[in-house]
Design an enzyme around this catalytic site. Sequence first.
Site, PDB file in Angstrom:
ATOM      1  N   SER A  10     -19.692  20.690 -17.886  1.00 48.03           N
ATOM      2  CA  SER A  10     -18.622  21.095 -19.155  1.00 48.03           C
ATOM      3  C   SER A  10     -18.715  20.144 -20.270  1.00 48.03           C
ATOM      4  CB  SER A  10     -17.222  21.130 -18.500  1.00 48.03           C
ATOM      5  OG  SER A  10     -16.828  19.904 -18.250  1.00 48.03           O
ATOM      6  N   GLY A  12     -17.019  17.321 -19.960  1.00 47.62           N
ATOM      7  CA  GLY A  12     -15.886  16.681 -19.726  1.00 47.62           C
ATOM      8  C   GLY A  12     -16.182  15.446 -18.839  1.00 47.62           C
ATOM      9  N   SER A  15     -16.826  16.244 -14.593  1.00 48.68           N
ATOM     10  CA  SER A  15     -18.384  16.609 -13.935  1.00 48.68           C
ATOM     11  C   SER A  15     -19.152  15.589 -14.510  1.00 48.68           C
ATOM     12  CB  SER A  15     -18.742  18.189 -14.793  1.00 48.68           C
ATOM     13  OG  SER A  15     -18.610  17.815 -16.302  1.00 48.68           O
ATOM     14  N   CYS A  97     -12.168  32.867 -12.533  1.00 47.35           N
ATOM     15  CA  CYS A  97     -13.475  32.203 -13.219  1.00 47.35           C
ATOM     16  C   CYS A  97     -14.285  31.649 -12.174  1.00 47.35           C
ATOM     17  CB  CYS A  97     -12.819  31.445 -14.457  1.00 47.35           C
ATOM     18  SG  CYS A  97     -14.469  30.381 -15.309  1.00 47.35           S
ATOM     19  N   GLY A 121     -17.004  19.402 -10.885  1.00 45.68           N
ATOM     20  CA  GLY A 121     -16.028  18.151 -10.871  1.00 45.68           C
ATOM     21  C   GLY A 121     -14.603  18.474 -10.426  1.00 45.68           C
ATOM     22  N   CYS A 193      -9.528  29.007 -19.195  1.00 45.50           N
ATOM     23  CA  CYS A 193     -11.209  28.701 -18.462  1.00 45.50           C
ATOM     24  C   CYS A 193     -11.949  29.176 -19.713  1.00 45.50           C
ATOM     25  CB  CYS A 193     -11.095  29.285 -17.198  1.00 45.50           C
ATOM     26  SG  CYS A 193     -12.765  28.884 -16.710  1.00 45.50           S
TER      27      CYS A 193
END
Length: 359
Positions: A10, A12, A15, A97, A121, A193
């Site tokens: 992502s 972030g 992950s 999602c 993650g 999301c």
Amino acid sequence: MTDAIIVGLSGGVDSAVAAAILVDRGYQVEGLFMKNWEEDSKYCTSEQDYKDALQVCSHLGIPLRSINFSKEYWEKVFEYFLNEYKIGRTPNPDILCNTEIKFKAFLDYSLDLGANKIATGHYAINLFEDCSQKLIKGKDIFKEQSYFLYGLNQKQLSYSIFPLGDWKKSEVRKKAVEYGFLNHNKKDSTGICFIGERHFKDFLKQYIPSQPGEITTTDGLVVGQHEGSMFYTIGQRQGLGIGGIKGSKELPWYVIDKISEKNRIVVAQGKDNSRLYHKYLKCSKIHWISGKAPESKNNLKAKVRYRGNDSTCKIKIENPKSLTVIFKDPQFAIAPGQSIVFYNDKLCLGGAIIDSRWN
């Protein structure tokens, strides 16, 4: 791509470290960046997120693919999200999602590429035990995310890996520094999301027209005006715009009910107000991770929101599509449209969508 694992990156830190852990374990790892929202605005950080994911892959020496699931997200998640709000309910799009995008569209795409597994993650643990895939709470009690994953089925779990299940967030950030990831101190995403963080009411107004109406007390006294009952949720305290009212106590006001057919919001004062608490609820769209309801229907635990506490309850299954939950203690601000998730200690059993609540 024989015996490969594709990690959903992502941008972030979670992950990123998940991917690094798998590389360290000797797996053949690839990254996949998903773009699921087409709107180009200051709230969508997909361009920077992609750069962050690219830096992680470059540092780990693994390839990064990119895929656009915007059409699937709109049709499978966002339209449901809007329709629920239009009828006065409070949906949780992050759960849908996961079931429709991250562990369906992403999983199917990865398997078509020849991957053996996918990884994310998420702070959760899955294991195969007693001939069944189990979903277990993650070690970090402040970050664990089994609540958002209750909709996964046996196939989805069998193809999934959660490398962070035994990790705490503080350990993840520390490890990201050790790996040299530039996103090691990146702020956690808290918005819808894939859509990003923004003023929620203003965002909804782009898709649902304002419908001004009255805010009343339980006695029918009009104490304010709202822009549309669909923009508020049960238990909401902020943004009501109710000032001091003659004869009322010096206590905050809370939304205790929404009468959608009259476009009316009902409020009461004080978080300990009994009208904010309910012992019974009915729910539908039931999903059991094992594929069947638990044998014991008593002394289960359940939570009616992600940040809620696990509370003792028992369930009564009227039919395969509906069940009633009876809590030992009344629960705060049960909101129709939200998910109730059931547990047996740390084992996530499954969940359902809340339809109604009463005492």
